[in-house]
Design a protein around this motif. Sequence first.
Motif, PDB file in Angstrom:
ATOM      1  N   GLY A  49       4.139  -6.492  -4.187  1.00 51.48           N
ATOM      2  CA  GLY A  49       2.510  -7.292  -4.101  1.00 51.48           C
ATOM      3  C   GLY A  49       2.735  -8.619  -4.295  1.00 51.48           C
ATOM      4  N   GLU A  50       3.652  -9.115  -3.542  1.00 46.35           N
ATOM      5  CA  GLU A  50       3.215 -10.126  -2.868  1.00 46.35           C
ATOM      6  C   GLU A  50       2.698 -10.291  -1.203  1.00 46.35           C
ATOM      7  N   ASP A  51       2.568  -9.666  -0.849  1.00 46.77           N
ATOM      8  CA  ASP A  51       1.607  -9.102  -0.051  1.00 46.77           C
ATOM      9  C   ASP A  51       0.388  -9.945   0.118  1.00 46.77           C
ATOM     10  N   LEU A  52      -0.105  -8.725  -1.248  1.00 47.11           N
ATOM     11  CA  LEU A  52      -1.545  -9.081  -1.793  1.00 47.11           C
ATOM     12  C   LEU A  52      -1.464 -10.405  -2.168  1.00 47.11           C
ATOM     13  N   MET A  53      -1.023 -10.978  -2.860  1.00 49.16           N
ATOM     14  CA  MET A  53      -1.176 -11.976  -3.720  1.00 49.16           C
ATOM     15  C   MET A  53      -1.506 -13.385  -2.623  1.00 49.16           C
ATOM     16  N   VAL A  54      -0.386 -12.550  -1.034  1.00 51.88           N
ATOM     17  CA  VAL A  54      -1.187 -14.296   0.305  1.00 51.88           C
ATOM     18  C   VAL A  54      -1.917 -14.124   0.206  1.00 51.88           C
ATOM     19  N   TYR A  55      -2.570 -12.316   0.962  1.00 51.63           N
ATOM     20  CA  TYR A  55      -4.274 -12.326   1.001  1.00 51.63           C
ATOM     21  C   TYR A  55      -5.267 -12.795   0.606  1.00 51.63           C
ATOM     22  N   PHE A  63     -10.853  -5.315   0.248  1.00 47.41           N
ATOM     23  CA  PHE A  63     -10.587  -3.894  -0.674  1.00 47.41           C
ATOM     24  C   PHE A  63      -8.652  -3.218   0.136  1.00 47.41           C
ATOM     25  N   ILE A  64      -8.303  -2.699  -0.238  1.00 43.77           N
ATOM     26  CA  ILE A  64      -6.908  -1.838   0.313  1.00 43.77           C
ATOM     27  C   ILE A  64      -6.941  -0.751   0.098  1.00 43.77           C
ATOM     28  N   LEU A  71       0.311  -3.791  -7.780  1.00 43.32           N
ATOM     29  CA  LEU A  71      -0.139  -4.653  -8.696  1.00 43.32           C
ATOM     30  C   LEU A  71       0.625  -5.728  -9.500  1.00 43.32           C
ATOM     31  N   PRO A  72       1.105  -7.049  -9.023  1.00 42.87           N
ATOM     32  CA  PRO A  72       0.729  -8.273  -9.747  1.00 42.87           C
ATOM     33  C   PRO A  72      -0.027  -8.668 -11.264  1.00 42.87           C
ATOM     34  N   THR A  73       0.405  -8.713 -11.355  1.00 42.56           N
ATOM     35  CA  THR A  73      -0.933  -9.384 -13.415  1.00 42.56           C
ATOM     36  C   THR A  73      -1.398 -10.326 -13.331  1.00 42.56           C
TER      37      THR A  73
END
Length: 87
Positions: A49-55, A63-64, A71-73
Amino acid sequence: MNQEHKLDNPVWYSLAESHKNLALVYNKTHFYNPEYCAFGAFNEISNNGEDLMVYAKLVSSFFIFGAKPNLPTSLQLKNELLCLQMK
């Protein structure tokens, strides 16, 4: 070597190969630079989830592609479409 397996995750292979100069890479997740479009993909479910947070700090929504990520909360899933990318 048979290349058909790439059709199982074409966004990932585009970002990892032919479009790699347009990609932003965070650990195991590759995203298009948001100047072009706001989506990305990963090839392994073990993302944290860290990758998603950075983006998510770069764009308001994206979209992924790939299996449903962890998913992070702090991220809100607005819509989900379960399907194969190509087969």
